[in-house]
Design an enzyme around this catalytic site. Structure first.
Site, short mmCIF file in Angstrom:
data_model
loop_
_atom_site.label_atom_id
_atom_site.label_comp_id
_atom_site.label_asym_id
_atom_site.label_seq_id
_atom_site.Cartn_x
_atom_site.Cartn_y
_atom_site.Cartn_z
N TRP A 24 5.20 -5.79 -2.27
CA TRP A 24 5.33 -4.39 -1.84
C TRP A 24 6.41 -3.72 -2.66
O TRP A 24 7.57 -4.11 -2.56
CB TRP A 24 5.67 -4.35 -0.35
N GLU A 74 2.71 -7.68 3.10
CA GLU A 74 3.81 -6.89 2.52
C GLU A 74 5.05 -7.76 2.41
O GLU A 74 5.43 -8.44 3.37
CB GLU A 74 4.14 -5.66 3.38
N GLU A 123 9.54 6.36 2.44
CA GLU A 123 10.03 5.34 3.36
C GLU A 123 10.45 5.96 4.70
O GLU A 123 11.09 7.01 4.75
CB GLU A 123 11.23 4.61 2.74
#
Length: 243
Positions: A173, A125, A180
């Site tokens: 990512w 990521e 989130e």
């Protein structure tokens, strides 16, 4: 050592880091000889996520040790700003502590190579959120995300060439939005744009098109630094001004 070392020392040496054993003491379990032999060298590759660099400062522990969390035992406080109120790198949205420090990925990769014997690494990521208040035009132009990925790939390429770090893959990512932690849908992600009010309104962002060109260029031409450098030019600023 209370972050990466917590699992990397067992995976490479079959024991917890020395400083963890010193600070945590009897609250930290010991590996038996069989367990140490089983776990040491048992990984196939490391999947590392890198987003941003933070400052660290000492943090006293006022609580009894039996009530400590791992962060309490580490004795550090991670902050976005230093004592002068400065972020480590360029700021995208100060109200969301959104900034980036691309050179940090160079230091992290070099650290893992030096300390843990140059393991096989995949960047699983690497990316940034952008403010949910941006206009449709700004989201599709997405110059911030282009600059973020481009600058990090520059330093990743640099550390591979200069230090011989064994990085075999990189995952941007992310492809689309996600929920989130701590922020929900107030920030946006993604190389592609989706209008939540009209799901038929979907477009590949300029960042997605840029990433396509980068991947295709990488496959055909091993020399990609010029492409990365040229992407960090005034072209992205022109897209921003056009909105």
């Amino acid at each position: 050592e209370f972050f990466h070392g917590w699992y990397m020392e067992p995976l490479t040496k079959g024991r917890y880091p020395d400083i963890m054993r010193q600070i945590v003491g009897t609250r930290l379990p010991n590996f038996t000889e069989d367990e140490a032999e089983l776990v040491a060298g048992s990984y196939d590759f490391l999947g590392l996520n890198y987003y941003v660099t933070q400052y660290a400062k000492p943090k006293p522990n006022p609580y009894p040790s039996e009530k400590h969390t791992a962060m309490d035992d580490a004795g550090v406080d991670l902050t976005f700003k230093n004592s002068r109120g400065e972020y480590p790198g360029p700021v995208f949205a100060e109200d969301a502590n959104s900034y980036y420090y691309p050179k940090g990925i160079y230091y992290v990769m070099d650290y893992f190579k030096t300390k843990y014997g140059n393991p096989l690494i995949y960047i699983t990521e690497n990316g940034i959120s952008t403010p949910g208040s941006e206009s449709r035009c700004e989201r599709i132009a997405d110059y911030k995300r282009i600059n973020y990925h481009c600058s990090h790939l520059c330093f990743l390429s640099k550390v591979i060439k200069e230090k011989g770090v064994n990085v075999r893959g990189y995952f941007a990512w992310a492809l689309g939005d996600n929920y989130e932690f701590g922020k929900g849908f107030t920030v946006r992600f993604g190389l592609s744009y989706v209008n939540w009010d009209d799901l038929n309104d979907r477009n590949l962002k300029e960042s997605g098109k840029w990433y396509q060109r980068f991947i295709n260029g990488t496959a055909k031409n091993p020399v990609k630094q010029n492409f990365l450098r040229s992407s960090l030019s005034s072209q992205n600023q022109k897209k921003r001004l056009a909105c």
